[in-house]
Scaffold this motif. Structure first.
Motif, PDB file in Angstrom:
ATOM      1  N   LEU A  38       8.469   8.741  16.859  1.00 20.02           N
ATOM      2  CA  LEU A  38       7.530   9.787  16.467  1.00 20.02           C
ATOM      3  C   LEU A  38       6.742  10.251  17.692  1.00 20.02           C
ATOM      4  CD1 LEU A  38       6.213  11.354  14.062  1.00 20.02           C
ATOM      5  CD2 LEU A  38       4.458   9.563  14.084  1.00 20.02           C
ATOM      6  N   PRO A  39       6.815  11.522  18.033  1.00 18.84           N
ATOM      7  CA  PRO A  39       6.009  12.017  19.154  1.00 18.84           C
ATOM      8  C   PRO A  39       4.517  11.898  18.824  1.00 18.84           C
ATOM      9  CG  PRO A  39       7.725  13.591  18.591  1.00 18.84           C
ATOM     10  CD  PRO A  39       7.681  12.561  17.493  1.00 18.84           C
ATOM     11  N   VAL A  40       3.753  11.455  19.815  1.00 16.91           N
ATOM     12  CA  VAL A  40       2.315  11.294  19.652  1.00 16.91           C
ATOM     13  C   VAL A  40       1.610  12.075  20.756  1.00 16.91           C
ATOM     14  CG1 VAL A  40       0.396   9.661  19.616  1.00 16.91           C
ATOM     15  CG2 VAL A  40       2.612   8.996  18.649  1.00 16.91           C
ATOM     16  N   ILE A  41       0.656  12.896  20.355  1.00 17.12           N
ATOM     17  CA  ILE A  41      -0.177  13.615  21.307  1.00 17.12           C
ATOM     18  C   ILE A  41      -1.540  12.939  21.298  1.00 17.12           C
ATOM     19  CG2 ILE A  41      -1.305  15.795  21.879  1.00 17.12           C
ATOM     20  CD1 ILE A  41       1.050  17.207  20.451  1.00 17.12           C
ATOM     21  N   VAL A  42      -1.953  12.450  22.456  1.00 20.39           N
ATOM     22  CA  VAL A  42      -3.250  11.802  22.600  1.00 20.39           C
ATOM     23  C   VAL A  42      -4.151  12.750  23.370  1.00 20.39           C
ATOM     24  CG1 VAL A  42      -4.511   9.824  23.519  1.00 20.39           C
ATOM     25  CG2 VAL A  42      -2.186   9.522  22.631  1.00 20.39           C
ATOM     26  N   MET A  43      -5.287  13.069  22.772  1.00 21.05           N
ATOM     27  CA  MET A  43      -6.231  13.941  23.466  1.00 21.05           C
ATOM     28  C   MET A  43      -7.493  13.154  23.798  1.00 21.05           C
ATOM     29  SD  MET A  43      -7.267  16.466  20.399  1.00 21.05           S
ATOM     30  CE  MET A  43      -7.461  15.839  18.761  1.00 21.05           C
ATOM     31  N   SER A  44      -8.046  13.468  24.969  1.00 22.73           N
ATOM     32  CA  SER A  44      -9.238  12.761  25.399  1.00 22.73           C
ATOM     33  C   SER A  44      -9.875  13.474  26.572  1.00 22.73           C
ATOM     34  CB  SER A  44      -8.873  11.333  25.814  1.00 22.73           C
ATOM     35  OG  SER A  44     -10.017  10.636  26.262  1.00 22.73           O
ATOM     36  N   GLY A  45     -11.132  13.223  26.747  1.00 25.64           N
ATOM     37  CA  GLY A  45     -11.842  13.664  27.934  1.00 25.64           C
ATOM     38  C   GLY A  45     -11.962  12.529  28.936  1.00 25.64           C
ATOM     39  N   ASP A  46     -11.450  11.356  28.594  1.00 22.19           N
ATOM     40  CA  ASP A  46     -11.492  10.171  29.452  1.00 22.19           C
ATOM     41  C   ASP A  46     -10.303  10.206  30.408  1.00 22.19           C
ATOM     42  OD1 ASP A  46     -11.335   7.635  30.613  1.00 22.19           O
ATOM     43  OD2 ASP A  46     -11.847   6.584  28.769  1.00 22.19           O
ATOM     44  N   MET A  47     -10.528  10.779  31.582  1.00 21.26           N
ATOM     45  CA  MET A  47      -9.440  10.977  32.539  1.00 21.26           C
ATOM     46  C   MET A  47      -8.859   9.648  33.033  1.00 21.26           C
ATOM     47  SD  MET A  47      -9.056  14.068  32.472  1.00 21.26           S
ATOM     48  CE  MET A  47     -10.028  14.830  31.206  1.00 21.26           C
ATOM     49  N   TYR A  49      -8.459   6.828  31.288  1.00 19.18           N
ATOM     50  CA  TYR A  49      -7.515   6.353  30.268  1.00 19.18           C
ATOM     51  C   TYR A  49      -6.236   7.172  30.301  1.00 19.18           C
ATOM     52  CZ  TYR A  49      -5.129   5.778  25.892  1.00 19.18           C
ATOM     53  OH  TYR A  49      -4.149   5.581  24.960  1.00 19.18           O
ATOM     54  N   LEU A  50      -6.376   8.473  30.391  1.00 19.54           N
ATOM     55  CA  LEU A  50      -5.195   9.343  30.398  1.00 19.54           C
ATOM     56  C   LEU A  50      -4.320   9.069  31.611  1.00 19.54           C
ATOM     57  CD1 LEU A  50      -6.663  12.726  29.126  1.00 19.54           C
ATOM     58  CD2 LEU A  50      -5.415  10.989  27.837  1.00 19.54           C
ATOM     59  N   ALA A  51      -4.924   8.796  32.747  1.00 17.88           N
ATOM     60  CA  ALA A  51      -4.142   8.479  33.954  1.00 17.88           C
ATOM     61  C   ALA A  51      -3.351   7.188  33.748  1.00 17.88           C
ATOM     62  CB  ALA A  51      -5.066   8.360  35.159  1.00 17.88           C
ATOM     63  N   ARG A  52      -3.979   6.183  33.153  1.00 16.84           N
ATOM     64  CA  ARG A  52      -3.261   4.922  32.890  1.00 16.84           C
ATOM     65  C   ARG A  52      -2.133   5.145  31.894  1.00 16.84           C
ATOM     66  NH1 ARG A  52      -8.563   2.366  32.491  1.00 16.84           N
ATOM     67  NH2 ARG A  52      -8.275   2.602  30.252  1.00 16.84           N
ATOM     68  N   LEU A  53      -2.363   5.957  30.888  1.00 19.74           N
ATOM     69  CA  LEU A  53      -1.340   6.228  29.882  1.00 19.74           C
ATOM     70  C   LEU A  53      -0.144   6.945  30.508  1.00 19.74           C
ATOM     71  CD1 LEU A  53      -0.608   5.975  26.899  1.00 19.74           C
ATOM     72  CD2 LEU A  53      -1.724   8.169  26.526  1.00 19.74           C
ATOM     73  N   ILE A  64       0.078  13.972  26.590  1.00 18.95           N
ATOM     74  CA  ILE A  64      -1.337  13.949  26.946  1.00 18.95           C
ATOM     75  C   ILE A  64      -1.924  15.343  26.806  1.00 18.95           C
ATOM     76  CG2 ILE A  64      -2.962  13.468  28.806  1.00 18.95           C
ATOM     77  CD1 ILE A  64      -1.322  11.019  27.792  1.00 18.95           C
ATOM     78  N   LEU A  65      -3.107  15.395  26.238  1.00 18.20           N
ATOM     79  CA  LEU A  65      -3.827  16.657  26.110  1.00 18.20           C
ATOM     80  C   LEU A  65      -5.264  16.406  26.546  1.00 18.20           C
ATOM     81  CD1 LEU A  65      -3.397  19.574  25.244  1.00 18.20           C
ATOM     82  CD2 LEU A  65      -3.974  18.899  22.921  1.00 18.20           C
ATOM     83  N   GLU A  66      -5.625  16.966  27.698  1.00 15.78           N
ATOM     84  CA  GLU A  66      -6.961  16.757  28.252  1.00 15.78           C
ATOM     85  C   GLU A  66      -7.965  17.695  27.605  1.00 15.78           C
ATOM     86  OE1 GLU A  66      -6.729  17.267  32.473  1.00 15.78           O
ATOM     87  OE2 GLU A  66      -5.218  15.704  32.693  1.00 15.78           O
ATOM     88  N   LYS A  67      -9.152  17.141  27.338  1.00 14.08           N
ATOM     89  CA  LYS A  67     -10.253  17.955  26.826  1.00 14.08           C
ATOM     90  C   LYS A  67     -11.038  18.509  28.004  1.00 14.08           C
ATOM     91  CE  LYS A  67     -11.110  15.428  22.556  1.00 14.08           C
ATOM     92  NZ  LYS A  67     -12.112  14.641  21.848  1.00 14.08           N
TER      93      LYS A  67
END
Length: 88
Positions: A38-47, A49-53, A64-67
């Motif tokens: 299942l494709p998962v889109i994770v959105m966050s303003g926590d750069m 965390y997103l970099a580690r992901l 990844i979807l950055e806020k």
């Protein structure tokens, strides 16, 4: 719970990283146990965390979807996730 009740009715899961009762990392781990494709889109303003992901090659079908989110970015990520869903 809704995903487990009727998994075929979901094409993509869109989630925020920060939620009241569970964080995105824990939710993603739980989803990956039963719904690996299942494709998962994770959105966050926590750069951080997103970099580690992004670096985690074990997380297939994770987008990844950055806020703050722009319409263009949302369209691009949804298109990528939809295309990946058709392949898997």
């Amino acid at each position: 719970d809704m995903l487990r009740e009727d998994p075929d009715s979901f094409d993509i899961l869109i989630t925020d990283y920060s939620m009241p009762s569970i964080n995105g990392r824990d939710l993603l781990a739980e989803i990956r146990e039963d719904f690996k494709h299942l494709p998962v889109i994770v959105m966050s303003g926590d750069m951080e965390y997103l970099a580690r992901l992004r670096e985690d090659y074990e997380q297939h079908n994770v987008f990844i979807l950055e806020k703050p989110i722009s319409a263009r970015a949302l369209k691009r990520v949804l298109s990528s996730a939809s295309n990946r869903r058709e392949i898997t």
